[in-house]
Design an enzyme around this catalytic site. Sequence first.
Site, PDB file in Angstrom:
ATOM      1  CD  GLU A   8      41.114  70.953  59.164  1.00 49.96           C
ATOM      2  OE1 GLU A   8      40.287  71.835  59.457  1.00 49.96           O
ATOM      3  OE2 GLU A   8      42.212  71.204  58.633  1.00 49.96           O
ATOM      4  CB  CYS A   9      42.767  65.750  55.097  1.00 52.23           C
ATOM      5  SG  CYS A   9      43.019  65.066  53.450  1.00 52.23           S
ATOM      6  CB  ALA A  10      46.496  63.343  57.286  1.00 54.46           C
ATOM      7  CG  LEU A  39      38.515  61.196  57.688  1.00 51.21           C
ATOM      8  CD1 LEU A  39      37.401  60.917  58.676  1.00 51.21           C
ATOM      9  CD2 LEU A  39      37.953  61.819  56.404  1.00 51.21           C
ATOM     10  CB  SER A  98      35.756  66.884  57.955  1.00 49.14           C
ATOM     11  OG  SER A  98      35.594  67.460  56.692  1.00 49.14           O
TER      12      SER A  98
END
Length: 456
Positions: free
Chosen positions: A342-344, A346, A434
Amino acid sequence: MVARLVIAAPSSGAGKTTVATGLMAAFAGRGLAVSPHKVGPDYIDPGYHALATGRPGRNLDAFMCGTELVAPLFAHGARGCDLAVVEGVMGLYDGAADQGELASTAQVAKVLKAPVVLVVDASSQSRSVAALVHGFASWDPEVRIGGVILNKVATDRHEHLLREALGGSGVPVLGVLRRAPAVSTPSRHLGLVPVAERHTEALDAVRAQAEQIRSGCDLDALLALARSAPELHTAAWSPEAALAAGSPAPDGLSPGDRPVVAVAGGAAFTFSYAEHAELLRAAGADVVAFDPLRDEKLPEGTRGLVVGGGFPEVYAPELAANEALRDAVAALARSGAPVAAECAGLLYLARSLDGRPMCGVLEADARMTQRLTLGYRDAVALSDSPLAAVGTRLRGHEFHRTVIEPGAGAAPAWGLRQPERRVEGFVRDGVHASYVHTHWAAVPGTARRFVEHCRP
């Protein structure tokens, strides 16, 4: 039921985090077991709360988890404690855009039947403070504002004027705090600098905050206010009960039957919800933390990988230099093992970040920008993955200043419908990556599905 307070403010920047963290530390210093909570999706403030109390900071998010889970999750975190302190988000009545009171501090206070302490930045006002407090106290009769703490007060004369103005308001002044640089916490592009990046300095700041609260606030009156909260009739959430709606986790698993799920941590990956690891364990996994900045290999026996949010952009040179771990992550992904990012996470799985090599699991390149992407999201799974079946609906949150330019070879993870319709994220083999942060307590089947994909 545990005594409880909600710390709110008219707007962001009034000093909620300083006051809430200082109160937590001051009451913990009195020998009370203090349960720390934060309204909304914030990951950073709970790190300071944990430092102040010695307990995990937990989030209460009515948008992502649903209003019905706010009280059970609160009771889960506060089990066995003497006092719970809940730090609000933004202004007291600010919530999810175009959703009324949903996800606001006021809504959480009402659900928890908790008295509110309003933190007011009094640095540029005197008599007007009474109008401000009156307005907030009378706006919603279901919200009980039990007191005010005046922050950033300049002088004794200034304090006298403020107290005189509030004398007939019916809202008692429970604290007056002077301007104090020692209690401040440095910020950067996504908010406060996390505790994991400045532990010693953060500990000093928390101690200073506690001393400021002890000197400037009536702790006995605040505790009495917290204890005036009525009984809250709710069953505490538990990961085992949450998973019991599906098939129960196998009983009597031997260590060899429990797959190892590696969870990234350390200074570069500080964003996580405590309930995620609890759900993974309840679903039958052994959760082992590792630090991508320091560890050159994944934990022994890793069968699944979770890489949450954080600040890889700050540590891109160090992450790039740890080639051995990057290769290990890429090899795990190539094997088809489940990988949730998630985020980082990704960004770490991308081919590059600001021109520096990352794990290369995804044919995509990421870079920092000046544009902030921020807000709640309604999402539907567009591709089958170890996290979700096609059509699974959930709510999440985006918060980043990077963009990622995808190449070929991956299917979209989510379809988003607010603020605009678009697809987001990547699914490839066992990888789900994501920008959208999710809270698995709202969808506990996510943890079970992930662990099941970890088993042979």
